[in-house]
Design a protein around this motif. Structure first.
Motif, PDB file in Angstrom:
ATOM      1  N   ILE A  81      -3.436  17.428  -3.281  1.00 25.14           N
ATOM      2  CA  ILE A  81      -3.978  16.108  -3.616  1.00 25.14           C
ATOM      3  C   ILE A  81      -3.499  15.077  -2.600  1.00 25.14           C
ATOM      4  CG2 ILE A  81      -3.987  14.223  -5.292  1.00 25.14           C
ATOM      5  CD1 ILE A  81      -3.554  16.352  -7.473  1.00 25.14           C
ATOM      6  N   PHE A  82      -4.444  14.359  -2.000  1.00 21.98           N
ATOM      7  CA  PHE A  82      -4.157  13.216  -1.141  1.00 21.98           C
ATOM      8  C   PHE A  82      -4.685  11.975  -1.848  1.00 21.98           C
ATOM      9  CE2 PHE A  82      -4.195  16.691   1.806  1.00 21.98           C
ATOM     10  CZ  PHE A  82      -3.311  16.339   2.808  1.00 21.98           C
ATOM     11  N   PHE A  83      -3.969  10.855  -1.740  1.00 18.18           N
ATOM     12  CA  PHE A  83      -4.440   9.618  -2.352  1.00 18.18           C
ATOM     13  C   PHE A  83      -3.862   8.429  -1.611  1.00 18.18           C
ATOM     14  CE2 PHE A  83      -0.384  10.349  -4.247  1.00 18.18           C
ATOM     15  CZ  PHE A  83       0.153   9.096  -4.469  1.00 18.18           C
ATOM     16  N   SER A  84      -4.445   7.278  -1.864  1.00 14.30           N
ATOM     17  CA  SER A  84      -3.958   6.040  -1.259  1.00 14.30           C
ATOM     18  C   SER A  84      -4.360   4.882  -2.147  1.00 14.30           C
ATOM     19  CB  SER A  84      -4.575   5.864   0.133  1.00 14.30           C
ATOM     20  OG  SER A  84      -4.109   4.686   0.742  1.00 14.30           O
ATOM     21  N   TYR A  85      -3.557   3.823  -2.093  1.00 11.83           N
ATOM     22  CA  TYR A  85      -3.938   2.589  -2.770  1.00 11.83           C
ATOM     23  C   TYR A  85      -3.449   1.406  -1.960  1.00 11.83           C
ATOM     24  CZ  TYR A  85       0.851   2.679  -4.679  1.00 11.83           C
ATOM     25  OH  TYR A  85       2.204   2.741  -4.831  1.00 11.83           O
ATOM     26  N   SER A  87       0.828  -1.202   0.000  1.00 11.90           N
ATOM     27  CA  SER A  87       0.000   0.000   0.000  1.00 11.90           C
ATOM     28  C   SER A  87       0.862   1.251   0.000  1.00 11.90           C
ATOM     29  CB  SER A  87      -0.926   0.007   1.215  1.00 11.90           C
ATOM     30  OG  SER A  87      -0.154   0.052   2.406  1.00 11.90           O
ATOM     31  N   LEU A  88       0.221   2.386  -0.204  1.00 13.65           N
ATOM     32  CA  LEU A  88       0.892   3.672  -0.152  1.00 13.65           C
ATOM     33  C   LEU A  88      -0.164   4.734   0.100  1.00 13.65           C
ATOM     34  CD1 LEU A  88       3.778   4.950  -2.233  1.00 13.65           C
ATOM     35  CD2 LEU A  88       1.725   6.371  -2.136  1.00 13.65           C
ATOM     36  N   VAL A  89       0.169   5.713   0.926  1.00 11.54           N
ATOM     37  CA  VAL A  89      -0.669   6.895   1.120  1.00 11.54           C
ATOM     38  C   VAL A  89       0.225   8.089   0.841  1.00 11.54           C
ATOM     39  CG1 VAL A  89      -0.262   6.976   3.620  1.00 11.54           C
ATOM     40  CG2 VAL A  89      -2.257   8.124   2.661  1.00 11.54           C
TER      41      VAL A  89
END
Length: 149
Positions: free
Chosen positions: A85-89, A75-77
């Motif tokens: 921009i904030f994101f995560s996967y 994962s990554l945040v």
């Protein structure tokens, strides 16, 4: 403990937003150490780390992020402090592809650079936020070079 990408973004935003978007700019290049020699970073044009938080230049500018690996997951945040921009996967069954993070980040960057709704939100963020000097610099690269741990 495992959190989903939505929870990761909420946590990361709470952690960094008050230190950045509200005018409290404590996060500077010197906050990070070089991944190559542990010296303080002189600019965000280099890859660095500090207590679980990494920084690196990308095609979209400076990226602050925390990667994670739990058995069976990767994962990554992340946050683009100059774009808001904030994101995560999160991917299950740990990907066998070597270089998964750079590959996946490049795919995300393609979307972020071309999606009109994202570009509109970024424009609004930049017009409502006093950005620090490093957002004016050229801390971008043509291809993502993910840190080697």
């Amino acid at each position: 403990m495992y959190a989903n990408p939505i929870d990761n973004v909420k946590w990361f935003r709470a952690l960094l937003k008050n230190n950045f978007a509200q005018g409290n700019r404590q996060i500077t290049p010197q906050f990070f150490s070089s991944i190559d020699n542990a010296a303080q970073l002189k600019s965000f044009a280099f890859i660095g780390y500090n207590a679980g938080l990494f920084t690196m230049p990308t095609p979209l500018g400076v990226l602050w992020f925390t990667p994670g690996m739990t058995p069976g997951f990767v994962s990554l945040v992340g946050m683009f402090p100059c774009n808001g921009i904030f994101f995560s996967y999160s991917a299950s069954n740990f990907p066998q592809k070597k270089g998964f993070h750079p590959f996946f980040l490049d795919e995300i960057f393609k979307i972020l650079k071309t999606d009109l709704s994202v570009l509109t939100i970024v424009k609004k963020y930049k017009s409502q936020t006093i950005l620090p000097q490093f957002c004016q610099s050229d801390a971008t690269v043509s291809k993502t070079e993910f840190p080697k741990f």
